[in-house]
Design an enzyme around this catalytic site. Sequence first.
Site, PDB file in Angstrom:
ATOM      1  N   GLU A  63       0.807  -1.213   0.000  1.00  0.00           N
ATOM      2  CA  GLU A  63       0.000   0.000   0.000  1.00  0.00           C
ATOM      3  C   GLU A  63       0.845   1.271   0.000  1.00  0.00           C
ATOM      4  O   GLU A  63       0.483   2.271  -0.637  1.00  0.00           O
ATOM      5  CB  GLU A  63      -0.947  -0.003   1.206  1.00  0.00           C
ATOM      6  CG  GLU A  63      -2.085  -1.006   1.110  1.00  0.00           C
ATOM      7  CD  GLU A  63      -1.649  -2.448   1.363  1.00  0.00           C
ATOM      8  OE1 GLU A  63      -2.400  -3.373   1.007  1.00  0.00           O
ATOM      9  OE2 GLU A  63      -0.540  -2.634   1.926  1.00  0.00           O
ATOM     10  N   HIS A 132     -10.464  -6.684   7.785  1.00  0.00           N
ATOM     11  CA  HIS A 132     -11.327  -6.567   6.618  1.00  0.00           C
ATOM     12  C   HIS A 132     -12.654  -5.864   6.909  1.00  0.00           C
ATOM     13  O   HIS A 132     -13.467  -5.722   5.997  1.00  0.00           O
ATOM     14  CB  HIS A 132     -11.628  -7.961   6.044  1.00  0.00           C
ATOM     15  CG  HIS A 132     -10.451  -8.624   5.409  1.00  0.00           C
ATOM     16  ND1 HIS A 132      -9.354  -9.016   6.125  1.00  0.00           N
ATOM     17  CD2 HIS A 132     -10.198  -8.970   4.122  1.00  0.00           C
ATOM     18  CE1 HIS A 132      -8.474  -9.590   5.304  1.00  0.00           C
ATOM     19  NE2 HIS A 132      -8.967  -9.564   4.091  1.00  0.00           N
TER      20      HIS A 132
END
Length: 326
Positions: A63, A132
Amino acid sequence: MSTARSDGLAASINATLSDLLEQEPGLLLLGEDIGRLGGVFRVTRGLQERFGKERVRDTLLAESSIIGQAVGMAMSGLVPVCEIQFDGFSYPAVNQLVTQAARIGVRWNGQVSPSLVVRVPTGGGFRGVEHHSESNEALFARVPGISVACPSTGEDADQILRYAVTLGAPVVMYEPIRLYWRKAGPPRDPAPATSPTAARIARRGTDLTVVTYGAIIHEVLRAAHELSPDVDVEVVDLRWVAPLDMDTILRSLSRTGRLLIVHEGSRDLGVGAEIAASVVERDVGSLRGPVRRLAPDRRVYPPADFEQQYLIGVQEIKNEVLVMTG
């Protein structure tokens, strides 16, 4: 020209990105598996086939690298739209977003105004595993130089994206996962927001204002409809948490006199706390009772089998409203 979209959030975002890629030669997409697979939720399905690998780019599973590339591209005049697979995966990118993207305009004395959008699937309710199902929008909302949006309809996602790519500053757009494929929900007031960054009144009422955003607005609207006509609840969909449209909130409060803030992120030091403080500072005289917040306790998001014990449901919202109006 932007048109209203009533389809699911994923389909709307896909259509908007396709249109933007068609219209803006300097716009490109970056993310893990967004081209070959269409992203983990298939939001970008078909875009690489249509626009090619140079404009819809599969990146490394890193990321910080995604945002780092995007910062350089934005400074070069391109308009990168990044995807982070889940909001819990955004933490490795914090350094690039906070110490680089958010500060470039000031660092260059306004001579550079890079447009950069980061799309982040967010929230629970779909039985995700660790990292998540988080709701960490407050983390970025408090950073000067970063705007944070959270649309709850396809129409709003379309308007927000079109505005974000022209802003000349970084925007993080949180996309509620459990709304990606939901095409229908409780009835809403059809009136559009008054500006790209304004909140919108999702339901008109007279007895109490509920301010909310993201996926949980569906539970709030259901609760409001089930309480009617005994309690007439007005619902404000923020759409943005940075900047906060306090003017719309205060106008609603002036009509109802009561304020409840509901959100999916943890209660402590969250968006609700900021709204409550701003109301007390700016218009405490309109209040007919204390401001209340309804949100999960400050704890790690639980395993899937226990997530319903963490998330705020319709009955909890109804109970809180009844306490406030009883």
